[in-house]
Design an enzyme around this catalytic site. Structure first.
Site, PDB file in Angstrom:
ATOM      1  N   SER A 109      39.137  49.615   4.334  1.00  0.00           N
ATOM      2  CA  SER A 109      40.438  49.527   4.292  1.00  0.00           C
ATOM      3  C   SER A 109      40.219  50.989   2.746  1.00  0.00           C
ATOM      4  CB  SER A 109      41.207  48.695   3.132  1.00  0.00           C
ATOM      5  OG  SER A 109      41.027  48.575   2.110  1.00  0.00           O
ATOM      6  N   ASP A 110      41.274  51.691   2.301  1.00  0.00           N
ATOM      7  CA  ASP A 110      40.729  52.970   1.462  1.00  0.00           C
ATOM      8  C   ASP A 110      41.273  51.652   0.368  1.00  0.00           C
ATOM      9  OD1 ASP A 110      40.375  54.335  -0.393  1.00  0.00           O
ATOM     10  OD2 ASP A 110      41.442  56.264   1.069  1.00  0.00           O
ATOM     11  N   HIS A 111      40.723  52.029  -0.786  1.00  0.00           N
ATOM     12  CA  HIS A 111      41.213  51.482  -2.426  1.00  0.00           C
ATOM     13  C   HIS A 111      42.467  50.825  -2.871  1.00  0.00           C
ATOM     14  CE1 HIS A 111      40.919  50.590  -6.649  1.00  0.00           C
ATOM     15  NE2 HIS A 111      39.239  50.737  -6.001  1.00  0.00           N
TER      16      HIS A 111
END
Length: 763
Positions: free
Chosen positions: A281-283
């Site tokens: 996932s992104d942040h």
């Protein structure tokens, strides 16, 4: 969560290292011995400091609660974390260490958009390979790169991170970047990545560059044909090149966030494309499913993400908190957890960490005494790539190259800007080690000409913008204002300009203006910088603009009034030297634009391969009742593929080996390019194809091949391109990938606008 509760574990594991060279069997043996709690622990990617302090992180790792870490870039800092994983945890599963190595690690290369301007795959490979070697030497196992999002809207701040607007060009760069980052993986491409390579996590999957209005994190709504033909190809190219991981985008796609998009992550990525690697996932993206409005709480967000196919959660606690209960209640099947863990362990295997957890991080005996030592940099490589990345936009009356005699006035807020030279996402680069334009000109002129300097202007006089840019950088303010009145700075600049033979003005954007979360509503130079240029113009001295920016700018006044314009983007650690090399003619510029420069924001989206319309505007003819804007000239300020040289080139007509292409055959398209000037130089010969009539509306033209050729003065060369059925395929209304019989136009030129044309027929 009570200590000793959820993560209580059985006796020490017994990993069978005899299976180490049999990846599936080895991973199965590891997973057989893992508890549910340990499996969930592997799904977490946590940053030191930002997510938790180091002492707590070490405890979490030793308890088997973390699978990887990111944003720490010294072996000495990271080694205790690996020690905790392989010497203290029950399962002894190594961590991996990740970082955003986008365009260099300690040596900062030109930003990605600049590298794309080189159209030089060897230069791009050199940048990626050098970056990997430096990152691996600091114990980094994975980079969140390459960033291959196609963008047609330069207002988007992350335009600077990508490689431009064209799916073919960006796909070629994606392939080269992945191969260079990961290094040689054996004849079948399946050997573990070596000690001098890092795993590539291609990003942002998918369509992130198409966010509405160019606003970061915004929605994307797109028809499937456009998606498959224009936006998905670069991700597919990176996967086909062997990228070990994928970072999932923050945007939604046709109403479904990428982080919970089963079609995207399962049907397309894994089933259709056959991807076998790790998804990250992104942040904080899993928590953001609540803000997207598709989950009402953290439990629902975790359920959606793990079922959709997010293997690893970056920087949030949701998997840790919610997955145990979701599994025990039956809402999340154990198979979903196992699938994610299998991919994470597989990525660690492919990084070589099961063979040697200290493969890159070392045992400490070779740690550098000075992590930022000069001898750790690769300046020659950075200078070489930077010189090839610059685009000459204007050069009236052969103002460039400059002479190394006489007096030069250097003005502008970016003339001596160490940190801006590096651009966004400059990894572990140290600002003081970058060469500014001022230093580059001084070094080039040493013992010859004279350099006079004045600031002339701040980046902007808008305090709100300055405060915003400095808020983005939480360590040290990057934009430092000269407290003098703008009129006083301009007067000083005009004074030295009048004493000089030529003016070099370094103008553009602070690097924070072309960055994540830095979308703009205007593409103009800030008003105070334009005021400086207008005052310098009045001196009557030749005016050379050196642009530093991470997106196309609207340069209408500048184009009409500057004697020369050199687009340097953000050119990295050796930028000042490289710019001087080009300004003085030690290097002949050869860059070509990888993205269209519009005349104004009102033209956006402006990209060369737009679809055809029933009432097209034709340049030179009345615009009434055609697709056009009436307030200003139509068409781009500078088209895709455009770039001048200090020499000139001429093209012959296009020759085709035959006029009919059988389905199983090929046609050769050839053209003679001649250097008609007095200097040696390189140019990029570009092949475009137009489908004359198809079952659906097709683009006006599409880049299908290119060659960068170097010619001595007076030399000519025949450039040959092979055209087969694969170059004619597209996705039709049923999403079938087809080439339809009929006529095609072959267009060959030195940019996308000025071309020579021939026609053939596909049987």
């Amino acid at each position: 969560m009570a200590a000793g509760g959820l993560f209580s574990a059985p006796a020490q594991a017994d990993i069978n290292r005899a299976l180490l060279n049999d990846k599936p069997a080895f991973i199965a043996d590891v997973m057989r011995q893992m508890t549910l709690d340990e499996k969930i622990g592997q799904l977490r990617l946590i940053s030191i400091g930002a997510d938790m302090p180091k002492p707590q992180l070490i405890k979490e790792i030793a308890a088997g609660r973390i699978g990887g870490s990111f944003n720490t870039v010294t072996p000495a800092e990271n080694r205790p974390l690996q020690d905790a994983a392989v010497r203290q945890s029950r399962m002894k599963i190594p961590l991996f260490f990740a970082y955003d190595v986008v365009h260099g690690h300690r040596t900062v290369f030109p930003i990605s958009l600049a590298q794309a301007s080189s159209w030089d795959m060897d230069a791009i490979a050199l940048s990626a390979r050098t970056s990997a070697v430096e990152a691996a030497a600091d114990g980094i196992d994975m980079t969140f790169a390459p960033m291959v999002d196609i963008t047609h809207d330069p207002r988007w701040g992350r335009t600077s991170e990508g490689f431009g607007e064209d799916p073919y060009l960006v796909s070629q760069i994606a392939r080269v970047s992945v191969e260079a980052l990961q290094g040689d993986r054996g004849p079948d491409g399946k050997a573990p990545i070596g000690a001098n390579g890092v795993m590539a996590a291609v990003k942002h999957f998918a369509l992130y560059g198409a966010v509405e209005g160019g606003r970061d994190y915004n929605v994307v709504n797109m028809n499937p044909m456009r998606m498959y033909d224009d936006y998905l190809p670069p991700y597919r190219a990176a996967i086909d090149a062997g990228a070990g991981a994928v970072m999932v985008a923050l945007n939604s796609i046709n109403g479904v966030p990428a982080s919970s998009n089963t079609w995207l992550l399962q049907d397309l990525l894994r089933k259709d494309w056959g991807f076998k690697g790790l998804t990250v996932s992104d942040h904080g993206a899993i928590f953001e499913l609540i803000k997207h409005g598709v989950a009402s709480n953290e439990s629902e967000a975790a359920e959606l993400a793990i079922k959709a196919g997010i293997d690893m959660s970056m920087a949030d606690q949701i998997y840790l908190k919610e997955l145990p209960e979701l599994v025990s209640s039956g809402k999340v099947p154990m198979a979903a957890i196992d699938n994610a863990v299998r991919e994470i362990l597989g990525a660690k295997y492919d990084m070589g960490l099961f063979h040697d957890p200290y493969l890159r991080i070392g045992d400490g005996s070779h740690d550098p005494a000075d992590i930022n030592a000069e001898n750790r940099l690769h300046r020659d490589a950075a200078r070489d790539v930077a010189r090839k990345s610059m685009v000459l936009l204007e050069n009236r009356a052969q103002t460039l190259p400059l002479k190394k005699t006489g007096t030069i006035a250097l003005v502008g807020p970016l003339a001596d800007a160490h940190i801006d030279m590096m651009g966004s996402w400059s990894a572990a680069g140290v600002a003081r080690q970058s060469i500014t334009l001022k230093q580059g000109l001084q070094d080039a002129l040493a013992g010859k000409g004279k350099l006079l300097t004045a600031r002339g202007a701040n980046i902007t006089e808008d305090k709100r913008i300055v405060d915003y840019l400095n808020f983005l950088n939480w360590d040290t303010p990057e934009v430092v204002q000269d407290k003098r009145k703008p009129e006083a700075m301009i007067a000083e600049a005009v004074k030295i300009a009048k004493r000089s033979d030529v003016i070099v003005a370094a103008v553009g954007e602070a690097r924070g203006m072309s960055h994540e979360s830095s979308s703009r509503t205007s593409l103009d130079l800030p008003a105070n910088q334009l005021a400086l240029l207008k005052a310098l113009k009045k001196t009557g001295k030749p005016l050379v603009l050196v642009l530093m920016n991470g997106r196309p700018l609207a340069l209408n006044w500048e184009r009409e009034n500057a004697d020369a314009i050199l687009e340097t983007w953000y050119s990295g650690t050796e930028g000042g030297h490289a710019i001087a090399d080009v300004l003085f003619g030690d290097v002949n510029p050869s860059g070509k634009l990888p993205i269209t420069f519009p005349r104004s924001v009102g033209q956006i989206p402006a990209y060369y391969n737009h679809q055809r319309v029933g009432r097209p505007f034709t340049e030179g003819k009345p615009g009434n009742y055609t697709s056009q804007y009436f307030e200003e000239p139509n068409g781009p300020l500078y088209p895709f593929g455009y770039g001048l040289s200090y020499t000139t080139f001429a093209l012959s007509d296009v020759a085709l080996s035959k006029n009919t292409l059988p389905r199983d055959g090929e046609i050769e398209a050839s053209i003679t390019v001649k250097n008609t000037g007095k200097r040696d130089g390189a140019t990029v010969v570009q092949l475009y194809i137009q489908d004359v009539a198809a079952s659906v509306v097709r683009p006006v033209k599409e880049l299908k091949d290119f060659r960068k050729v170097m010619l001595k003065a007076g030399e000519e060369q025949v450039v040959r391109f092979t055209i087969d059925e694969s170059k004619l395929k597209f996705h039709n209304a049923q999403l079938q990938y087809v080439a339809e019989s009929g006529d095609f136009n072959v267009e060959i030129g030195l940019d996308s606008k000025t071309v020579k044309t021939q026609k053939f027929t596909l049987q």
